[in-house]
Write an enzyme that holds these catalytic residues in place. Structure first.
Site, PDB file in Angstrom:
ATOM      1  N   ARG A  11     -13.464  12.229   4.826  1.00 28.65           N
ATOM      2  CA  ARG A  11     -12.203  12.936   5.088  1.00 28.65           C
ATOM      3  C   ARG A  11     -11.638  13.619   4.000  1.00 28.65           C
ATOM      4  NH1 ARG A  11      -8.116   8.583   6.062  1.00 28.65           N
ATOM      5  NH2 ARG A  11      -6.497  10.332   5.882  1.00 28.65           N
ATOM      6  N   ASP A  71     -13.849   2.476   7.336  1.00 30.22           N
ATOM      7  CA  ASP A  71     -12.764   3.117   6.866  1.00 30.22           C
ATOM      8  C   ASP A  71     -13.299   3.756   5.602  1.00 30.22           C
ATOM      9  OD1 ASP A  71     -10.027   4.118   6.012  1.00 30.22           O
ATOM     10  OD2 ASP A  71     -10.248   2.653   4.517  1.00 30.22           O
ATOM     11  N   HIS A  93       0.915  -1.203  -0.024  1.00 28.82           N
ATOM     12  CA  HIS A  93      -0.077  -0.026   0.035  1.00 28.82           C
ATOM     13  C   HIS A  93       0.903   1.117  -0.070  1.00 28.82           C
ATOM     14  CE1 HIS A  93      -4.216   1.130   0.532  1.00 28.82           C
ATOM     15  NE2 HIS A  93      -3.946   2.358   0.990  1.00 28.82           N
ATOM     16  N   SER A 140      -6.298   4.038   8.832  1.00 32.77           N
ATOM     17  CA  SER A 140      -7.073   3.973   7.597  1.00 32.77           C
ATOM     18  C   SER A 140      -6.247   2.685   6.969  1.00 32.77           C
ATOM     19  CB  SER A 140      -7.139   5.125   6.585  1.00 32.77           C
ATOM     20  OG  SER A 140      -7.463   4.734   5.424  1.00 32.77           O
ATOM     21  N   LYS A 175      -7.622  -1.633   6.591  1.00 33.96           N
ATOM     22  CA  LYS A 175      -7.885  -2.395   5.443  1.00 33.96           C
ATOM     23  C   LYS A 175      -6.601  -3.450   5.224  1.00 33.96           C
ATOM     24  CE  LYS A 175      -7.504   1.646   2.526  1.00 33.96           C
ATOM     25  NZ  LYS A 175      -7.976   2.807   2.873  1.00 33.96           N
TER      26      LYS A 175
END
Ligand code: URA
Length: 432
Positions: free
Chosen positions: A168, A161, A82, A183, A187
């Site tokens: 956000r 999330d 990520h 966040s 995930k």
């Protein structure tokens, strides 16, 4: 317990209990707490921060807001990656097929664009037919059959999330360490991979502008990973300049296609190699780290990585002819050059300014339900360290209208600093 008391506590910088955090996450996810109440709390968190314990509680509450996938029946070696987000960050599109081509299963849930940063989910959707919204069974089956699946956050994985992330984005609460860490890690924990490699970007085009902030975020996410029993490595990378030569959804897919065929910009290559090497290390399948770089180059050179990308696109319903012939991607109607008024060397190409200009073109969303234009974006001819003469093309703006193109040309000129120093830049800052 009620949400007003929770908001009040965070407003005065008090510490929330685990129960209060769980109450907020559960009730916002199921619709009992409104968007404006959640926005107030998120803003208070953004301003006042959270303790380490609060961040851990928020992460676990969000991870537990939906299913937690167990992929151990498929493989013990599944790896996820990520990025904390950037401008021109198409690394997942390149790294994921390479890793899968190396025989390491990749299970990845990607996000949409957030603020000025692009999202892999949007980029994948720019491939006609590609379905990022498949169900859990299909996700698992793809990993079993072809060793890779890239999806959006549509399964019942960390739904809290998904809601908070979208909120956000529209209330200017993207650059908060507790919110980013929870966040991403919620995930990652929910999507089931045993090990995780995180690209923590740092610079004007990232949420973390300084190395210190990026380090702090990296250490926090590594700690959350450890506590959740996921091996987690963070690669800190530079995001002061856009990554590679394109910014924009389908333009970046095209760059990723060229990269998978071995034609990679130097900065992209540095990040790709480093991410792949770390993913190979944590997978447990490549015990000799010194060989990793050569193995990566091998699957690019022998075409296996590119074939894996085609296999993925086909499996998820995408039209592979676009991957084989990237010139098929629809072009924006206006393509306008940005010409240099100066001579010397490019000393700076401000990724933050580029990201904002891109948002105006329609690459990302300003409001939750905005639609995005996959065709628009930027192609850079000159990047940091390049020599420039007056009248040289610095970049091309791909826009939906002449007005948008003219506005963007001016903004991109502002993003360049041309001076007399030939600067070299570090793409990889450190590994944590
Ligand atoms: N990526 C995420 O998934 N969440 C963030 O908050 C930032 C980047």
């Amino acid at each position: 317990m009620n949400i007003l008391e929770i908001i009040e506590k965070k407003k005065v910088d008090d510490i929330l209990t685990k129960e209060e955090i769980e109450y907020f996450v559960e009730n916002y996810t199921n619709g009992n707490i409104t968007d404006y109440q959640a926005a107030a709390l998120i803003m208070a968190i953004c301003i006042n921060g959270m303790t380490q314990d609060e961040i851990l509680d928020l992460t676990m509450a969000m991870a537990n807001s939906g299913d937690i996938l167990d992929l151990s029946d498929i493989s013990e070696n599944i790896v996820d990656k990520h990025s904390t987000g950037g401008v021109g960050d198409k690394i997942t599109l390149i790294v994921a097929p390479i890793i899968a081509a190396l025989g390491i299963p990749v299970a990845k849930m990607s996000g949409r664009g957030l603020g000025i940063t692009g999202g892999t989910a949007d980029k994948l959707e720019s491939i006609p037919g590609y379905n990022i919204n498949i169900g859990i069974d299909e996700f698992k089956q793809n990993i079993k059959d072809i060793g890779i699946s890239l999806i959006a956050q549509t399964l019942n994985l960390a739904p809290a999330d998904k809601k908070i992330y979208a909120l956000r984005d529209t209330i200017s609460c993207t650059n908060s360490t507790p919110l980013i860490a929870s966040s991403i890690m919620s995930k990652k924990i929910a999507s089931g991979a045993g090990s995780i490699v995180l690209d923590v970007t740092c610079g004007s085009g990232a949420f973390m502008n300084t190395k210190e902030e990026a380090r702090k975020l990296a250490k926090l996410m590594a700690l959350i990973g450890k506590l959740a029993n996921r091996e987690t490595i963070c690669v800190l990378t530079d995001m002061n300049e856009p990554l590679g030569y394109s910014v924009g959804n389908s333009l970046e897919v095209v760059e990723a296609i060229h990269a998978l065929k071995g034609n990679m910009a130097e900065d992209v290559k540095d990040v790709v190699l480093n991410m792949c090497i770390q993913m190979m290390n944590v997978s447990g399948l490549y015990p000799n780290p010194l060989e990793n770089k050569y193995k990566v180059m091998e699957v690019i050179e022998n075409g296996k990585a590119f074939e894996k990308f085609k296999e993925l696109v086909k499996r998820q319903g995408g039209d592979v002819s676009y991957i084989e012939n990237p010139e098929k991607f629809e072009k924006a109607p206006i393509i306008m050059p940005v010409l240099s008024d100066d001579f010397g060397f490019v000393e700076k190409l401000d990724a933050g300014k580029v990201g904002k200009a891109g948002l105006e073109l329609g690459i990302g969303r300003k409001k939750k339900d905005d639609s995005i234009d996959y065709r628009v974006g930027l192609i850079f001819d000159k990047k940091i360290g390049d020599e420039v003469k007056i009248g040289d093309v610095l970049a091309y703006v791909h826009a939906a209208s002449p007005e948008k193109a003219i506005e963007c040309v001016e903004a991109i000129k502002e993003a360049y600093t041309i001076g007399n120093r030939k600067i070299s830049k570090e793409n990889i800052i450190e590994i944590i």
